[in-house]
Write an enzyme that holds these catalytic residues in place. Structure first.
Site, mmCIF file in Angstrom:
data_model
loop_
_atom_site.group_PDB
_atom_site.id
_atom_site.type_symbol
_atom_site.label_atom_id
_atom_site.label_comp_id
_atom_site.label_asym_id
_atom_site.label_seq_id
_atom_site.Cartn_x
_atom_site.Cartn_y
_atom_site.Cartn_z
ATOM 1 N N LYS B 21 -4.677 -17.672 -31.613
ATOM 2 C CA LYS B 21 -5.995 -17.484 -30.999
ATOM 3 C C LYS B 21 -7.084 -17.491 -32.059
ATOM 4 C CE LYS B 21 -6.136 -14.892 -27.386
ATOM 5 N NZ LYS B 21 -5.696 -13.642 -26.779
ATOM 6 N N ARG B 90 -8.595 -8.698 -29.010
ATOM 7 C CA ARG B 90 -7.478 -9.416 -28.389
ATOM 8 C C ARG B 90 -6.392 -9.743 -29.420
ATOM 9 N NH1 ARG B 90 -10.160 -14.311 -25.296
ATOM 10 N NH2 ARG B 90 -11.508 -14.273 -27.134
ATOM 11 N N GLY B 99 0.647 -12.674 -22.192
ATOM 12 C CA GLY B 99 0.750 -11.441 -21.421
ATOM 13 C C GLY B 99 1.634 -10.388 -22.037
ATOM 14 N N MET B 101 1.367 -8.977 -25.167
ATOM 15 C CA MET B 101 0.691 -8.001 -26.030
ATOM 16 C C MET B 101 -0.643 -7.597 -25.403
ATOM 17 S SD MET B 101 1.650 -9.232 -29.862
ATOM 18 C CE MET B 101 0.986 -10.866 -29.633
ATOM 19 N N ARG B 334 -6.061 -23.431 -26.888
ATOM 20 C CA ARG B 334 -4.730 -23.596 -27.484
ATOM 21 C C ARG B 334 -4.112 -24.849 -26.883
ATOM 22 N NH1 ARG B 334 -2.376 -18.435 -24.215
ATOM 23 N NH2 ARG B 334 -2.699 -19.306 -22.141
ATOM 24 N N HIS B 450 25.392 -16.072 -21.261
ATOM 25 C CA HIS B 450 26.518 -16.871 -20.782
ATOM 26 C C HIS B 450 26.098 -17.759 -19.621
ATOM 27 C CE1 HIS B 450 30.132 -17.563 -18.253
ATOM 28 N NE2 HIS B 450 30.677 -17.793 -19.425
ATOM 29 N N ARG B 611 40.780 -39.484 -28.016
ATOM 30 C CA ARG B 611 41.446 -38.394 -28.737
ATOM 31 C C ARG B 611 42.781 -38.084 -28.078
ATOM 32 N NH1 ARG B 611 39.017 -32.429 -29.032
ATOM 33 N NH2 ARG B 611 39.653 -32.426 -26.854
ATOM 34 N N GLU B 743 38.312 -30.179 -37.799
ATOM 35 C CA GLU B 743 37.974 -28.997 -36.995
ATOM 36 C C GLU B 743 38.682 -27.751 -37.495
ATOM 37 O OE1 GLU B 743 39.147 -29.778 -32.922
ATOM 38 O OE2 GLU B 743 40.906 -30.899 -33.577
ATOM 39 N N SER B 762 35.638 -37.111 -37.317
ATOM 40 C CA SER B 762 34.725 -36.597 -36.299
ATOM 41 C C SER B 762 34.817 -35.076 -36.350
ATOM 42 C CB SER B 762 35.117 -37.124 -34.920
ATOM 43 O OG SER B 762 34.181 -36.680 -33.962
ATOM 44 N N THR B 765 33.038 -29.329 -34.018
ATOM 45 C CA THR B 765 32.370 -28.131 -34.524
ATOM 46 C C THR B 765 32.616 -26.904 -33.659
ATOM 47 O OG1 THR B 765 30.370 -28.980 -33.486
ATOM 48 C CG2 THR B 765 30.603 -29.284 -35.848
ATOM 49 N N ASP B 767 35.739 -25.939 -32.464
ATOM 50 C CA ASP B 767 36.895 -25.328 -33.115
ATOM 51 C C ASP B 767 36.574 -24.929 -34.551
ATOM 52 O OD1 ASP B 767 39.255 -24.793 -31.650
ATOM 53 O OD2 ASP B 767 39.506 -26.918 -31.265
ATOM 54 N N CYS B 830 31.458 -34.472 -32.722
ATOM 55 C CA CYS B 830 31.557 -34.429 -31.268
ATOM 56 C C CYS B 830 31.712 -32.976 -30.860
ATOM 57 C CB CYS B 830 32.723 -35.268 -30.765
ATOM 58 S SG CYS B 830 34.331 -34.791 -31.381
ATOM 59 N N TYR B 850 26.882 -40.512 -36.798
ATOM 60 C CA TYR B 850 26.563 -40.377 -35.382
ATOM 61 C C TYR B 850 26.893 -38.982 -34.874
ATOM 62 C CZ TYR B 850 31.558 -40.759 -34.398
ATOM 63 O OH TYR B 850 32.905 -40.536 -34.353
#
Lengths: 879, 879
Positions: B21, B90, B99, B101, B334, B450, B611, B743, B762, B765, B767, B830, B850
């Site tokens: 602001k 403000r 809204g 603060m 803004r 979750h 796979r 992995e 590949s 990530t 595992d 992947c 990739y």
């Protein structure tokens, strides 16, 4: 490079190229000992054959040249009179593989030469016996005809003549036997028994090289971790004959007693025999004193040679000799095998004699062997033959009744019986039975099998891979050599030698070995790596201290939650009100204070590292599967199951699909309020009480399963609060170092940040190995680890020997970066690897301050740490 | 450094120091826009207060000086006539927190000043309304007196007068209300309402800074990943009054339509009102056309300012303005919030207008927002108010009947009903219900809960953290605003805005957005990182291709084993004879050939990475727990259970304590004979058929869960045999790259050796994160991950955003060393992270070729890859 070397031209220090036997023959020749001349076809030839599938083309020409040179040297002729030269071909690889590979003797004989030999020796009995032996051995070893076909003929001849010993057969009988043997060979492998001496030699050389690849040799190498790629040499040597007449004989001797290590010459002598007769044990042998009477000159020379050889090799030697017509020949020497006790005695004695220095004495002893010094053992003379001999998997001896089932083992043990658990192999499902048994015997698996590993871990004697024992657990019987062993029969097993005896043999308690204390004090002078122990009870702590542990590196608090404590722990977990929970926690705290006081007292003046609770809480509850099984039983019995339902709902809240990766370790500390705080407070209370009692307690607190620095920061703050509170109320200055396990890859990778909140790191290499490989040890052992090792997909069990490339790399990173961030950081390792010499060498190279292992392995670890120091610069992979 | 800056002295580009602001006010002042004068107390002051616990001592002196300067500039006096200066305070942080603060207006009024204000304005109604507003707001915001106490007084007054709007109250009524308000304040916080203007200012400044730490602000920052440490600025500004009379008013406007992105001015105007009245929505606002009629000059000026600001900021702006006695003031600006559709349209349009360049257009769009473009949505005008508004957790709208239980959701969905699953929160136990539902609504949890994560993964709309909804799943009812929602009631949820409506609202199918294709083609021109898709069916493959996927980076063969295939898979696992097993495997092979043909056809000309089977085999069998439960049911029903017993024994052979770390991936391939070989053969057969059909299939085969190079070497050999066999029979040249998942930490750490047997890596990530942290995602989500995030132990969910320090370090090591060993190695990722912009930026920095993500995330990934390219050099942690 030449394919072969004459003994006098070879470099006796090159065991890689010459094999152990060849190197010994070359060395003895160089020392001027009376070695029958000969030459060594190198291991390189064997390796070439393995790679290309064939022996080199030019090998035979070179061999022919070498034989010509032998003829010139000996003045005899290979395969012809009047002085016929006969040859032996013996295998010999870098590492001794006794009895695993082939030997062919008496080469160069045929229908003509046998007559020359009769003329030369004037002894037709001798000459025909040599011919008989040749046909029999060539038929068996080179042509693969079953040995019993030849034995049958001799057995029948002896029966007909009413005699017990082949040496009593007449020359005519031996001539007849030779003819029959030739017929047997012709029947089974027509046209394959060469009469031409050079053809015989070629066949024997090929057979010896081929024998590197036979099944039992491969299995032996696998069990003893000998690389497949080494290959064997083939030693071609002039035959000298111990069976030439009354003035001939053959024997084996040791320069010191291989069983006790005592400094006395020791040996067997068999008159009128060839070497194989000694090994086969057909007749009772004489001893060296007898030899002194029979052949005083040869005896005197033999003692001189022994002394000469011990001086040269600076170790106890095992020597084979032959006396031919009163002339002594030395046929072989090698460093002699010995018991652990003998090894320690000899090493210390030789250092005292100035034969070796103290570091060399330290280097000589296998650290793992020290464990057997503390176990009950068989008497020196057992007085009977083993039923079978398997792999010496876990040292010590045990006597007990045969049981084929783990549950039954538990039942019988509870009833007070000593039990030997006999299985084809064991799995984790058998653990309770193994724990209940006094010894384990399996027909499958080697030194790295489940049975072997677990038995060593439990400190129980085990013989594994007793392949000649057929175990039928269904029927409950084991067979070996046509003999049955049934449930309840008594067996004695010797895990130090692998021998299994029928019946009970009285065991002896081990004597204390004063030399061991000397050796270990030398090791302590050498090593820089500290050795602590994993111990959860004052008794364990006391044992560890007696073995030289410099503190407790890992006190697992969860082990204090078992047994009768379990009910209190369950009350904490299942409490439905805050009040009930608080009360149960308070009771647990009171118990823990006592636990910690006991440990601190037993280790007074030395550090005690208390690890806060590690396993998931549901490990302290029954599983839902167990509850369902119980429910089914109850429903069938018409009983109510409401309480089980309630418990099952509780358990369901806690159970996890992968508990190893679940709510455990520091996660429990952060999520399940007050559990870690209670444990820290109990430890600090114990510390305070010991201080107030005038002791010198040295408490350290360790937090498991840290993945992020933030977890440690928060948990450390909680512990520091408890320490500060105790300091405030007592006015004491309580020094409590706080550290963390490094057992997750992420902890190792972010060690720099974690080190800022840690006074020490302790590598939990069991979990670290599990996470780095992504495998659960228990599951893998049931489902595939064994297959992986058998198939050579893994060359080592990574839970036995630290994996240097993966897990080791993480340890290296964590050490370097942790120390860089916090130069005062102490670094240790606690876990199975802490007792493994190869792993100790690795972590010493990485720069750890200490290892912590189970109490029985502490002495071995002290020794291994010294050896690692001595080997500095040689080993340790570094990437 | 000064604690404050006057607007005209401040650097409008320094949002860190000034907050959003303040920066806007400074910028507008510099641009010459009519901004009421004022000054900004910096965020540094707030940070100091957070660190030290108090505002700096010299702050108040500096503020007093700044007020004096304001007085000089405006010719008014703070807290005194004849021209009283009133001030607003403000909040304003770097990132907008609407809204969350506090704000205090109309400071500098008291019993004397109100009379001066009456004289100055000639309008007692205005003056007393200002005073009334001040007391009310100060009492609420600064002194913490509940708002409804003041509202009650006004409600009663309006009722007594029979009016609906406070503006219709008389000056006398407002004077009386002010007196009552003061009494209320005095009652609750005696002596705490300052009459001295400087005291009022001090109180307001303190309150604004304090409000950074209020509960809802903390929660908002947590949900929106705004760092706690930033702090807020406090903007002190001269009040201008939109409620001064008929020639006054206040409004909000946008430079383009924030809903559609259309290039037209857009805004609301409320005559005779203060800004808070617009936000509160008390009266219906007028639009900008109305303003043109009422105040043509101000309207013209406003459009000029809007144009000026858009030119300066080169973006769509949200502007607050006030007209005081016909004079226009701009109070705030803004960058305006917008829908995803509007964002794309505007970015492309602005690039077309030359306002920004194409890279900037690409940079403007949140990649994650693209998913919502393809989902059904609410109409622009809903025509009703939401029941509650929660967190916009997963975009798109859904209409369905309320169900409180996952099982019931499945049942109703099977019966053909569209279901909204309403829960306090979801756990993995609810997954089947979530899959069956058309939308998810929870009262707890934010964007990383979750429910949010799973819903986004499933591409389903979700509103989470609707905290005003009280969900009682036991009774089956939810309450909000005294309104009940019961099982079976219809709800409409809008995951794009977080709004929840009672009843069904007709949804609209999304229009295709031609601008999106433009934007993505610009992104494709920029990016180097390839984008592939995870797809297991031809339908998924086709969708992925339509979204621009450049191939299939991960085809999970286990997904092909579900449904009716399960029986065949079970026959393979449970076969008791070799013949039965072979037959079942052959059937599975036939089915797999069809699967692979379909994928290769759908992706003709682009790579398809198949796979081989990953999960443990027992995942295809019922669990022992399930079997026991079924047994109990049957026993109670008097039915036999022998078949269950037999199955249970079979299952026991396969079950594992930690299946994640068990017999899966390549271990299956090596241990369970012929399974991988069958899959490889099926894939090669499919390749051959597609080639023979004239297609351009590009098959690649990937091996999961490799821990050692030896595993890959052996498995690769098997696959190469199958390829060679097919080449031999067909004469075709089949190019089949063979690669591995990375992995497991050990695979990353030994990548150099593994790379020698791999054509590509590949990174799996999911595992890899599990193993590196030593935590199971499913277990952690149930037991502690949520708590870890709530308590700030973890700042990010590592399964959403790649952990750069631990997991990322392993990836970096594997890339560098793998490429060094095998320069031709292709590198990809992947897994869930493949669709996450921060993770994409990381892996681009590491040099991957990739990423592969689920089809709905492909477009976002293309955009994120381009953004990562544009941000090169800025980001990417490197250690």
């Amino acid at each position: 490079m030449p394919h072969l070397y004459h003994f006098e031209d070879a470099d006796g220090s090159d065991r890689d190229l010459l094999g152990g036997k060849g190197a010994g023959l070359a060395t003895m020749t160089a020392l001027g000992l009376p070695v029958p001349p000969g030459f060594i076809i190198t291991t390189e030839v064997c390796r070439t054959a393995m790679t290309t599938g064939a022996l080199p083309d030019d090998l035979w020409e070179e061999i022919a040249g070498a034989v010509t040179r032998l003829e010139a040297k000996t003045g005899r002729t290979f395969g012809a009179g009047p002085d016929p030269l006969l040859l032996s071909v013996r295998s010999g690889s870098k590492f001794s593989m006794p009895g695993m590979m082939d030997t062919v003797l008496n080469l160069g004989i045929n229908d003509e030469v046998v007559e020359d030999l009769v003329a030369w020796s004037g002894d037709p009995h001798f000459a025909w016996d040599v011919y008989r032996r040749f046909v029999q051995m060539y038929g068996d070893v080179v042509l693969g005809i079953e040995e019993h076909r030849f034995q049958g003929v001799l057995t029948e001849l002896r029966a007909r003549r009413g005699i017990k010993d082949d040496s009593q057969l007449s020359a005519e009988d031996l001539k007849r036997a030779t003819t029959v043997f030739k017929t047997i060979v012709e029947e089974h492998r027509p046209g394959r028994l060469p009469t031409e001496p050079m053809d015989q030699l070629r066949g024997a050389v090929k057979a010896v090289f081929d024998s590197w690849g036979n099944k039992r040799a491969i299995e032996y190498r696998r069990l003893n971790a000998i690389p497949e790629t080494l290959g064997t040499a083939a030693n071609v040597q002039m035959m000298v004959f111990g069976d030439l007449g009354e003035d001939s004989g053959t024997g084996v001797c040791f320069t010191r007693d291989p069983a006790t290590g005592a400094r006395r010459y020791y040996g067997d002598y068999l008159p009128r025999a060839q070497g194989e007769d000694v090994v086969a044990g057909i007749r009772n042998a004489l001893n060296l004193d007898d030899l002194a009477t029979l052949h005083p000159d040869s005896h005197r020379q033999l003692l001189e040679h022994m002394s000469r050889l011990e001086g040269h090799y600076r170790d106890m030697l095992d020597i084979e000799f032959t006396i031919e017509n009163g002339v002594l020949y030395i046929l072989q020497t090698r460093v002699g095998k010995r018991t652990a006790e003998a090894a320690v005695r000899m090493a210390v004695a030789m250092a005292g004699e100035g034969l070796i220095d103290r570091p060399e004495a330290v280097r000589r002893i296998d650290p793992v062997s020290l464990e057997q010094l503390h176990r009950p053992r068989l008497p020196r003379e057992v007085g009977r033959k083993p039923l079978v001999t398997g792999v010496a998997a876990s040292p010590g001896a045990a006597v007990g009744m045969v049981v084929f089932d783990a549950d039954e083992a538990v039942t019988r043990a509870k009833a007070g019986d000593a039990v030997i658990l006999v299985r084809p192999q064991t799995t984790p499902d058998d653990i309770h039975g193994m724990a209940a048994a006094v010894g384990i015997l399996t027909s499958q698996g080697g030194k790295t099998s489940h049975a072997a590993v677990v038995a060593r871990g439990m400190g129980k004697p085990a013989v594994t891979g007793a392949a000649r024992l057929q175990v039928d657990t269904g029927v409950g019987v084991a067979h070996a050599q046509a003999r049955e062993v049934r449930y309840g029969d008594l067996l004695t097993i010797d895990g130090t030698t692998g021998a299994v005896y029928v019946g009970a043999i009285d065991l002896e308690e081990p004597e204390t070995l004063p030399e061991l204390a000397d050796l270990l004090s030398w090791a302590d002078d050498i090593r820089h790596l500290g050795v602590m122990a994993n111990a959860d009870t004052p008794a364990d702590a006391a044992e560890a201290r007696a073995r030289g542990a410099e503190g407790i590196g890992l006190a697992r608090t969860e082990h204090m939650f078992m047994g009768e404590r379990l009910r209190v722990v369950q009350r904490v977990i299942l409490a439905t009100s805050k009040g009930a929970r608080t009360a149960a926690l308070a009771e647990l705290e009171r118990l823990q204070v006592g636990d910690f006081e006991g440990l601190l007292e037993a280790m007074d003046g030395l550090p005690v590292v208390v690890r806060l609770l590690d396993p998931p809480l549901h490990e302290f509850l029954p599983s839902r599967l167990e509850l369902e099984q119980e429910a089914l039983r109850r429903v069938r019995a018409g009983k109510p199951i409401d309480d089980l339902r309630a418990m099952s709902d509780q358990v369901a809240r806690w159970e996890e699909d992968n508990p190893m990766l679940g709510l455990r370790g520091v996660r429990l500390g952060l999520i399940v309020g007050d559990l870690y705080r209670m444990q820290a407070r109990a430890a600090v209370t114990a510390l305070r009480r010991r201080l107030q009692a005038g002791g010198n307690p040295m408490l350290e607190i360790m937090i498991p399963l840290v993945a992020t620095a933030e977890e440690l920061r928060r948990m450390r703050a909680v512990i520091e609060e408890e320490v500060a509170a105790a300091e405030k109320t007592t006015g004491l200055d309580l020094q409590v170092p706080i550290g963390t396990m490094i057992e997750l890859p992420r902890a190792a990778l972010t060690a720099a940040e974690i080190a800022l909140s840690a006074d020490f790191f302790s590598f939990g290499t069991n979990d670290l190995t599990q996470m780095t490989y992504g495998l659960s040890r228990d599951d893998a052992e049931v489902h595939f680890l064994r297959d992986y090792l058998d198939q050579g997909i893994l060359t080592n069990d990574p839970f036995q020997t630290l994996d240097p490339e993966g897990v080791g790399r993480l340890i290296r990173v964590a050490c370097e970066e942790g120390r860089m961030a916090n130069p005062g950081l102490t670094l240790g390792l606690c876990g199975e690897h802490g007792g493994d010499p190869a792993s100790i060498a690795f972590v010493r190279g990485v720069g750890l301050d200490y290892v912590s292992c189970s109490p029985p392995r502490v002495e071995g670890a002290r020794l291994a740490a010294a050896q690692a120091e001595l080997n500095t610069g040689e080993t340790v992979d570094s990437r």
